[in-house]
Every structure is written in C-alpha cells, then in structure tokens.
Design a protein around this motif. Structure first.
Motif, mmCIF file in Angstrom:
data_model
loop_
_atom_site.group_PDB
_atom_site.id
_atom_site.type_symbol
_atom_site.label_atom_id
_atom_site.label_comp_id
_atom_site.label_asym_id
_atom_site.label_seq_id
_atom_site.Cartn_x
_atom_site.Cartn_y
_atom_site.Cartn_z
ATOM 1 N N CYS A 191 0.848 -1.185 0.000
ATOM 2 C CA CYS A 191 0.000 0.000 0.000
ATOM 3 C C CYS A 191 0.885 1.236 0.000
ATOM 4 O O CYS A 191 2.099 1.146 0.213
ATOM 5 C CB CYS A 191 -0.941 0.012 1.212
ATOM 6 S SG CYS A 191 -0.112 0.248 2.803
ATOM 7 N N GLN A 204 -4.157 -0.299 -1.640
ATOM 8 C CA GLN A 204 -4.796 0.857 -1.028
ATOM 9 C C GLN A 204 -3.827 2.034 -1.020
ATOM 10 O O GLN A 204 -2.612 1.851 -0.935
ATOM 11 C CB GLN A 204 -5.213 0.526 0.412
ATOM 12 C CG GLN A 204 -5.985 1.588 1.143
ATOM 13 C CD GLN A 204 -7.379 1.794 0.569
ATOM 14 O OE1 GLN A 204 -8.076 0.829 0.274
ATOM 15 N NE2 GLN A 204 -7.770 3.034 0.392
ATOM 16 N N MET A 253 -4.529 -2.797 6.977
ATOM 17 C CA MET A 253 -4.181 -3.680 5.863
ATOM 18 C C MET A 253 -4.086 -5.140 6.275
ATOM 19 O O MET A 253 -4.011 -6.028 5.422
ATOM 20 C CB MET A 253 -2.847 -3.240 5.247
ATOM 21 C CG MET A 253 -2.895 -1.921 4.493
ATOM 22 S SD MET A 253 -3.987 -1.954 3.048
ATOM 23 C CE MET A 253 -3.215 -3.238 2.052
#
Length: 230
Positions: free
Chosen positions: A136, A161, A185
């Motif tokens: 991410c 993300q 996450m």
C-alpha cells in the motif's frame, strides 16, 4: 539527508539470506510479505516541483519579472501565506482562495503528466508485486494526485490501497500512523518493510515494529542522485 541507523530487527529476521547490510542500511527485502511505500521523495522525484511551485504558477499567468530569490522567500511559508504574498507582491486579481485553488490545479496537472519516478524504486515495486508482496501507499499527498501519478507510472495495480495522512488523521511524526496502516491492511509489523525518505519519517517508522529502508538506495542506484535533489 542525515543517514538513519537501521532499527534492530527481530532475531528471526536476521536469518534471511537475501538481506545484507551496507553503511548501516539493509539493501534487499526479498523475504518480507508486506510493504508500505511513501510517495514523494521515495517513489516520485517531486521535490523540485514543490520548491518551484510558486514560480511555475506565476509563469503560467504570464508573469516574467520574477525575482531569483522567490523560492527562498516562500519556502518557509504555508500555502495560505504563499498565496497572500504572491497576491500582494505581484498585484494578482485573485483572492487567497482562488490562488490556492489555482495552485492545486497546477499541482494535479504535474502529478498527472510530469513528475518523474525514481526508476529503481518503480522497478522494486514491480519486482515485489511479482513475488506476491502485498503493498500500500502512505502519503501526505492527496489521494487524487497519488492515484494519478501511480496510474501514469504503470504501478497503480500493484497497491491494494492508498492512505493519506488526512484520511488517517495522523502524521508521520510518530509511529502510530504506520501501526494504524498495518492494522487496516492486516499486515504483521515484523513481516512488513517501510520505504521512506525523510529523516523524521524514517525515525517514526523505525518505532513501529516494522523493518525500515531508506529510499536513499534508489537515488544512489539510479541516475537521479540525492545530491542533485538537495
């Protein structure tokens, strides 16, 4: 940038044969399952954009009589202070809100079209993705700009993300933002590597329980050197 000493890692991590040290920094991270990437200064060579934003803005307006010391003048200012200074100094026919809006439109265009990647960092993202590493982005930049740049660079698909400091209502002055990112996450900190470039962020990340890698390795490995960025 002052080099940060690597944070001591758990004993079981020392058994990873794919990792080695040079000048106190681990250079490889093949064994990690998860990665958190900073954007500006780590993946993107965006420092010059922010340093020259006021000049670019004035040039966009067709103003040519710009003092050489402009960057030194506005560097310590906030965005609001910079807008006020430019409006008064150059007699701009816009109020503060309009100037800031024009600033941000310019910034978005630069992220969409211009700001270059550190190729070694970009290649590392692709390599980790191919190995199945979950990743991410954690950035101070707004989501739109981050997404625009990552899509342009062909690595948007590598990240599950994009988190911003505004989204999390935290900053990188402490480890909490990295811990919260891991939590959201589902990353185990001891199995996570964080890439950062700023000294304060490296120090904060090092207190999160994750492995930390200084993005300096990308400047040295590629054609863009840190020396040229400072």
């Amino acid at each position: 940038m002052k080099q940060l000493e690597i944070v001591k890692q758990p004993k079981r991590m020392k058994q990873r044969n794919s990792m080695y040290q040079r000048n106190g920094m681990y250079q490889e991270e093949d064994g990690f399952k998860y990665a958190i990437w900073d954007l500006d200064g780590t993946l993107l060579d965006s420092l010059s954009v922010w340093l020259t934003l006021a000049r670019r803005y004035l040039e966009q307006l067709g103003i040519t009589d710009i003092p050489q010391e402009l960057e030194a003048i506005v560097d310590p200012m906030s965005l609001e202070e910079s807008a006020d200074y430019l409006r008064n100094r150059f007699r701009l026919p816009f109020d503060r809100t309009e100037i800031i809006s024009q600033f941000m439109s310019l910034v978005r265009r630069l992220y969409e079209e211009e700001i270059p990647f550190f190729e070694e960092a970009r290649n590392r993202v692709l390599s980790l993705y191919d190995r199945g590493c979950r990743m991410c982005v954690l950035t101070t930049t707004d989501t739109y700009c981050a997404a625009a740049a990552l899509k342009r660079g062909g690595i948007w698909h590598c990240f599950e993300q994009v988190y911003t400091c505004s989204d999390l209502k935290l900053n990188k002055r402490g480890p909490e933002i990295y811990m919260e990112t891991c939590k959201r996450m589902g990353f185990e900190p001891e199995e996570t590597v964080i890439y950062e470039d700023a000294d304060y962020a490296l120090e904060s990340a090092g207190k999160s329980g994750c492995q930390v890698i200084n993005a300096e390795i990308f400047y040295k490995a590629g054609s863009n050197s840190k020396k040229n960025r400072n």
